[in-house]
Design a protein around this motif. Structure first.
Motif, PDB file in Angstrom:
ATOM      1  N   LYS A 167       0.765  -1.142   0.033  1.00 56.01           N
ATOM      2  CA  LYS A 167      -0.025  -0.001  -0.080  1.00 56.01           C
ATOM      3  C   LYS A 167       0.869   1.166  -0.044  1.00 56.01           C
ATOM      4  O   LYS A 167       0.727   2.103   0.849  1.00 56.01           O
ATOM      5  CB  LYS A 167      -0.914   0.166   1.111  1.00 56.01           C
ATOM      6  N   ARG A 169       2.160   4.676  -1.462  1.00 58.18           N
ATOM      7  CA  ARG A 169       1.982   5.881  -2.362  1.00 58.18           C
ATOM      8  C   ARG A 169       3.121   6.448  -2.936  1.00 58.18           C
ATOM      9  O   ARG A 169       4.122   6.877  -2.358  1.00 58.18           O
ATOM     10  CB  ARG A 169       1.261   6.893  -1.276  1.00 58.18           C
ATOM     11  N   SER A 172       3.749  12.486  -6.237  1.00 53.45           N
ATOM     12  CA  SER A 172       3.246  13.286  -7.091  1.00 53.45           C
ATOM     13  C   SER A 172       4.432  13.896  -8.063  1.00 53.45           C
ATOM     14  O   SER A 172       5.323  14.169  -7.344  1.00 53.45           O
ATOM     15  CB  SER A 172       2.400  14.120  -7.030  1.00 53.45           C
ATOM     16  N   ASP A 200       6.557   8.684   4.827  1.00 52.74           N
ATOM     17  CA  ASP A 200       6.223   8.967   3.383  1.00 52.74           C
ATOM     18  C   ASP A 200       7.276   8.350   2.402  1.00 52.74           C
ATOM     19  O   ASP A 200       7.214   7.189   2.293  1.00 52.74           O
ATOM     20  CB  ASP A 200       6.119  10.409   3.378  1.00 52.74           C
TER      21      ASP A 200
END
Length: 205
Positions: A167, A169, A172, A200
């Motif tokens: 999972k 991320r 961007s 992160d």
């Protein structure tokens, strides 16, 4: 970098006009100089210029005090010996000078004439991985490579299933650009990994 230097200046000598990466930019990004532009998004590091034939171990010990007893790894300006993780790369305790000497000495032996410029000591973070460590202690982590050209970011990975399973991320394009825009080169790549503590993402190199 000497191969790139010969290629770059060889084309210029023949009268070619090019928008390639300049040799000076290539050298700075290819070497450890890129770290100075990534301070906010890369693990803590220390760059130490050395003569491998005349090492001041006391000076190195002083430089490493800012890591305390944290685990660190060692590489030169271009390459590590991560496939000899336990014997020539990973240092479990930065304050253990005897082990620092042992690991660095073996690293330098393996590098031989390919040793480049100086030592880079970097904090080792606990990164997400779906793989079991090999016999030498090295476990490949989940990471993505990002090709950066101006504001254009192209992500490539062969670990898509791991990203989904864990999972993870992927940041961007804007987030990546904000982290790397101080790098002085029109084109480069960065490798991004993901700490287990949920903080992160981080740029490895």
């Amino acid at each position: 970098d000497q191969e790139y230097k010969r290629l770059y200046y060889g084309f210029l000598k023949e009268g070619a006009t090019t928008s390639w990466i300049k040799y000076e930019q290539y050298r700075n990004v290819h070497k450890a100089g890129y770290l100075y532009a990534l301070k906010s998004k890369t693990p803590k590091y220390k760059i130490i210029l050395i003569d491998p034939n005349d090492i001041d171990w006391e000076s190195i010990s002083q430089e490493l005090t800012e890591f305390g007893s944290k685990p660190i790894m060692v590489k030169d300006f271009v390459k590590s010996q991560k496939y000899y993780w336990d014997t020539a790369c990973f240092i479990p305790n930065a304050s253990d000078l005897d082990n620092v000497k042992k690991i660095v000495t073996e690293f330098l032996r393996l590098q031989g004439e390919s040793f480049d410029s100086g030592l880079v000591f970097r904090e080792v973070l606990d990164l997400k991985s779906n793989q079991i460590p090999s016999k030498n202690g090295y476990a490949p982590v989940v990471e993505v490579r990002v090709f950066c050209k101006g504001r254009n970011m192209f992500v490539m990975t062969n670990q898509l299933n791991d990203l989904i399973d864990l999972k993870i991320r992927i940041p961007s394009s804007y987030e990546i650009y904000e982290a790397v825009n101080k790098i002085d080169s029109p084109f480069f790549t960065v490798d991004i990994a993901f700490p287990k503590d949920g903080s992160d993402w981080t740029i490895l190199e």
